[in-house]
Design a protein around this motif. Structure first.
Motif, PDB file in Angstrom:
ATOM      1  N   SER A 398      91.920 -22.118  53.189  1.00  0.00           N
ATOM      2  CA  SER A 398      91.886 -21.532  51.843  1.00  0.00           C
ATOM      3  C   SER A 398      90.567 -21.789  51.130  1.00  0.00           C
ATOM      4  CB  SER A 398      93.046 -22.078  51.005  1.00  0.00           C
ATOM      5  OG  SER A 398      93.010 -23.494  50.933  1.00  0.00           O
ATOM      6  N   TYR A 399      89.752 -22.695  51.653  1.00  0.00           N
ATOM      7  CA  TYR A 399      88.404 -22.891  51.122  1.00  0.00           C
ATOM      8  C   TYR A 399      87.562 -23.484  52.241  1.00  0.00           C
ATOM      9  CZ  TYR A 399      89.572 -27.886  50.682  1.00  0.00           C
ATOM     10  OH  TYR A 399      89.936 -29.183  50.944  1.00  0.00           O
ATOM     11  N   ASN A 407      88.973 -26.524  54.447  1.00  0.00           N
ATOM     12  CA  ASN A 407      89.928 -27.485  53.875  1.00  0.00           C
ATOM     13  C   ASN A 407      89.571 -28.924  54.272  1.00  0.00           C
ATOM     14  OD1 ASN A 407      91.064 -24.897  53.562  1.00  0.00           O
ATOM     15  ND2 ASN A 407      93.138 -25.718  53.517  1.00  0.00           N
ATOM     16  N   ASN A 408      88.381 -29.352  53.873  1.00  0.00           N
ATOM     17  CA  ASN A 408      87.845 -30.628  54.373  1.00  0.00           C
ATOM     18  C   ASN A 408      87.855 -31.750  53.346  1.00  0.00           C
ATOM     19  OD1 ASN A 408      85.742 -29.713  52.688  1.00  0.00           O
ATOM     20  ND2 ASN A 408      84.191 -30.711  53.954  1.00  0.00           N
ATOM     21  N   ALA A 409      88.582 -31.595  52.235  1.00  0.00           N
ATOM     22  CA  ALA A 409      88.577 -32.629  51.196  1.00  0.00           C
ATOM     23  C   ALA A 409      89.933 -33.322  51.119  1.00  0.00           C
ATOM     24  CB  ALA A 409      88.230 -32.016  49.840  1.00  0.00           C
ATOM     25  N   GLU A 443      79.493 -32.179  47.274  1.00  0.00           N
ATOM     26  CA  GLU A 443      79.724 -30.914  47.971  1.00  0.00           C
ATOM     27  C   GLU A 443      81.196 -30.584  48.190  1.00  0.00           C
ATOM     28  OE1 GLU A 443      75.572 -30.256  50.350  1.00  0.00           O
ATOM     29  OE2 GLU A 443      77.107 -31.397  51.419  1.00  0.00           O
ATOM     30  N   VAL A 444      82.048 -30.969  47.247  1.00  0.00           N
ATOM     31  CA  VAL A 444      83.417 -30.461  47.279  1.00  0.00           C
ATOM     32  C   VAL A 444      83.366 -28.981  46.914  1.00  0.00           C
ATOM     33  CG1 VAL A 444      85.688 -30.584  46.181  1.00  0.00           C
ATOM     34  CG2 VAL A 444      84.444 -32.686  46.745  1.00  0.00           C
ATOM     35  N   TRP A 449      91.468 -27.272  46.895  1.00  0.00           N
ATOM     36  CA  TRP A 449      92.809 -27.670  46.471  1.00  0.00           C
ATOM     37  C   TRP A 449      93.573 -26.593  45.695  1.00  0.00           C
ATOM     38  CZ3 TRP A 449      89.356 -31.742  44.153  1.00  0.00           C
ATOM     39  CH2 TRP A 449      88.942 -32.663  45.118  1.00  0.00           C
ATOM     40  N   LEU A 450      92.934 -25.481  45.384  1.00  0.00           N
ATOM     41  CA  LEU A 450      93.640 -24.477  44.583  1.00  0.00           C
ATOM     42  C   LEU A 450      94.745 -23.803  45.378  1.00  0.00           C
ATOM     43  CD1 LEU A 450      90.667 -22.858  42.614  1.00  0.00           C
ATOM     44  CD2 LEU A 450      92.080 -24.855  42.030  1.00  0.00           C
TER      45      LEU A 450
END
Length: 633
Positions: A398-399, A407-409, A443-444, A449-450
């Motif tokens: 999603s990101y 989705n790496n955060a 770099e988020v 998360w949305l």
């Protein structure tokens, strides 16, 4: 050599052009039913067009293709295809495939030799020399240059022997001699405990009015080193060692016969960062980097231990972080090979014993080791090792981050994230006695998360608007963890996004551009200046296509690194919030030691002199002449 891959880039169509890839079969056998994998910093975006191949998958810098035609690729024949829809235009010859391999239907991998990226329609120009010949103002080998020197040259003594020194001073003297011996194994010894024919006495004195890292050297029939304490004595000994080394290495250099040097550093924070996630460096290489920092009078080693590409620090309470999170390979769907990797799995990390050894080694040289544990972004390796940290209902893909990881955060709405970080910090603070823990924070993705129902629910509960306010909420919790452990929080400049964190006991590294540092200082943060436009040592050093390095911040020549003034436009009333400066060695492009040396040196020395030597005493031509004496990896 059995298979060869060529890359070419055409500027059309805008905005990012076309990537042309050609695989040639140089074996004696036809090649059939195969896939081509490669790692490349120029990436294919979700919206793309490929002609002549089928695109199987991409994970950040990993790409996999197959021919459209099932016919075998005969010996001597080539298969070509083209790609439109790139993340950006490449900057230089190393901006496409770094490694490649073929996987046949039986699962066997075959290495492919990779050529440089060519720029179609442009005749390449060889890079120009990076340093002028330079000239000496005084015939003394000193880098960084001292802030006050008034000395007459003479012949160097055979060595310096201690006279009336304490045991602590003798240990320090031999430690600096050993440092010189490690950096220059072929060189002669410089210090000795007892007199020999041709040696000169070295005496030690104490003056507590001198700055903590300052020293004074007086030259005559004997040499007297005066300092307030151990740090100043060490830097004075390094200055003596440098001058002796220069005099023994090059006849243009001498040793002071009379006069004095009075010196102290310009900035308290004189740092260098090393990324060991993108490219893993063996522990002996890390120790040598620390030695080089000591020789150039830097005092902070920022050890970037975790990133998307790998978790490199052993955490005994969470062995999965180094079981799964430190291993990349072609068969590992969550940890596919990245820049410079081949297909075979590699598990690479540092044991706690190895990390403690580096901390002790650095401390013996007056260097503080600051670990970095990236959070919340750059965490693919953590999520691969601990999938329970994910929101199971988050929309997949999603990101994605600027490096192309989906989705790496770490998700602030997942309680298990905080449990994991508590365990990590518990062990990290036991290994690293540094005052500082760097938590990343950079770099988020702006829409992170949305797509997570749990994150959206948390945002509604806490009245948070968007990704960066949620990140700020998360950072407050991380800061509380560090406060509870008596540590100062350090992060990249994005930790100030979305409302930031309390500036007390927080240091922010301004990397995106110099103006960011001024704004952070206005907000009350302590600031370390490390702008990519001057101090990122992975940046290419010229605009020539054949040069090596990254290009997002433009080309950064050694002269630019040297002459850049980090204080720049800092208002006078904010300068006390500028703690110092730091070089950063990011290792996406550093696939070999040769590339490391090509990019890091002489720019590391340029930054080291900028950190120590006041603006009025800097001299580019003198530096260019002297830096050639300094060691490399």
């Amino acid at each position: 050599m059995t298979y060869f891959l060529e890359n070419a880039w055409l500027p059309d169509p805008a905005p990012a052009g076309t990537w042309q890839i050609t695989l040639t079969n140089l074996s004696d056998e036809p090649l059939s039913d195969f896939k081509l994998s490669l790692t490349s910093i120029t990436r294919i975006m979700p919206e793309h067009q490929i002609t002549g191949a089928t695109f199987h998958k991409r994970a950040a810098n990993f790409h996999e293709f197959a021919p459209e035609d099932a016919a075998p690729l005969a010996s001597g024949d080539s298969w070509s295809f083209s790609v439109e829809g790139l993340n950006r235009s490449p900057f230089h010859r190393n901006d496409a495939a770094k490694t490649a391999w073929i996987t046949t239907s039986d699962g066997t991998h075959h290495d492919v030799v990779v050529g440089d990226l060519t720029h179609a329609g442009m005749t390449p120009v060889l890079p120009q020399p990076r340093l002028p010949e330079g000239r000496l103002t005084l015939p003394f080998a000193l880098l960084p240059w001292p802030n006050e020197i008034d000395a007459e040259p003479g012949e160097a003594p055979v060595l310096l022997h201690a006279a009336g020194a304490s045991t602590a001073d003798l240990r320090l003297m031999i430690s600096v001699d050993a440092l010189h011996g490690r950096l220059f194994p072929q060189a002669r010894r410089l210090f000795q405990l007892s007199t020999v024919p041709g040696s000169r006495a070295l005496r030690f004195a104490t003056d507590e009015s001198l700055p903590a890292e300052g020293y004074r050297l007086d030259f005559g029939d004997a040499v007297t080193l005066t300092a307030a304490g151990e740090a100043g004595r060490r830097y004075g000994l390094i200055a003596l060692a440098q001058m002796l080394h220069g005099a023994f290495s090059d006849p243009d250099y001498k040793f002071p016969a009379t006069g004095h040097i009075t010196d102290a550093p310009r900035y308290d924070w004189r740092g260098c960062h090393l990324d060991v996630s993108r490219h893993f460096w063996q522990i002996d290489d890390v120790a040598r980097v620390v030695d080089i920092l000591a020789w150039q009078k830097l005092n902070i080693f920022h050890w970037h231990l975790t990133d998307d590409e790998g978790w490199r620090a052993e955490i005994k309470a969470l062995p999965q972080l180094t079981d799964a999170g430190a291993t990349r390979g072609a068969e590992l769907s969550e940890m596919l090979p990245q820049l410079g990797d081949g297909p075979e799995p590699k598990r690479q990390y540092y044991t706690q014993g190895e990390m403690r050894d580096i901390v002790a080694h650095a401390a013996s040289l007056g260097i503080e080791v600051m670990p970095e544990i990236e959070t919340p972004g750059h965490a693919i390796c953590v999520l691969a090792a601990m999938p329970e940290l994910k929101d199971p209902d988050e929309e997949p893909d999603s990101y994605y981050s600027v490096q192309g990881f989906f989705n790496n955060a770490l998700n602030p709405a997942m309680p298990a994230v905080y449990e994991m970080l508590e365990k990590v910090f518990d062990e990290i603070v036991e290994i690293f006695p540094s005052r500082y823990i760097h938590i990343g924070g950079d770099e988020v993705a702006p829409n992170a998360w949305l797509g997570s129902p749990r994150a959206r629910e948390l945002m509604e509960q806490e009245d948070l608007d968007g990704t960066f306010e949620l990140q700020s909420w998360f950072m407050h919790k991380i800061k509380a963890m560090l406060d509870a452990r008596g540590k100062v929080m350090v992060g990249w400049n994005e930790i100030a996004h979305g409302g930031g964190v309390p500036p007390e006991d927080t240091i922010v590294m301004a990397w995106e551009n110099p103006a960011v540092g001024i704004e952070l200082a206005r907000d009350g943060y302590g600031v370390v200046m490390t702008p990519g436009q001057a101090y990122y040592l992975d940046m290419v050093q010229s605009d020539d296509w054949l040069d090596n390095g990254a290009g997002w911040a433009g080309s950064v020549s050694p002269e630019q690194s040297y002459t850049f003034e980090a204080e720049g436009d800092f208002p006078e009333d904010l300068r006390d919030r500028m703690r110092g400066i730091q070089a950063c060695i990011w290792c996406e492009h550093y696939t070999t030691k040769a590339w490391f040396n090509d990019l890091v040196f002489p720019r590391l020395g340029a930054m080291a002199e900028a950190a120590w030597t006041h603006k009025d005493h800097k001299d580019w031509q003198r530096f260019a002449r002297q830096v050639r004496l300094h060691p490399s990896l």
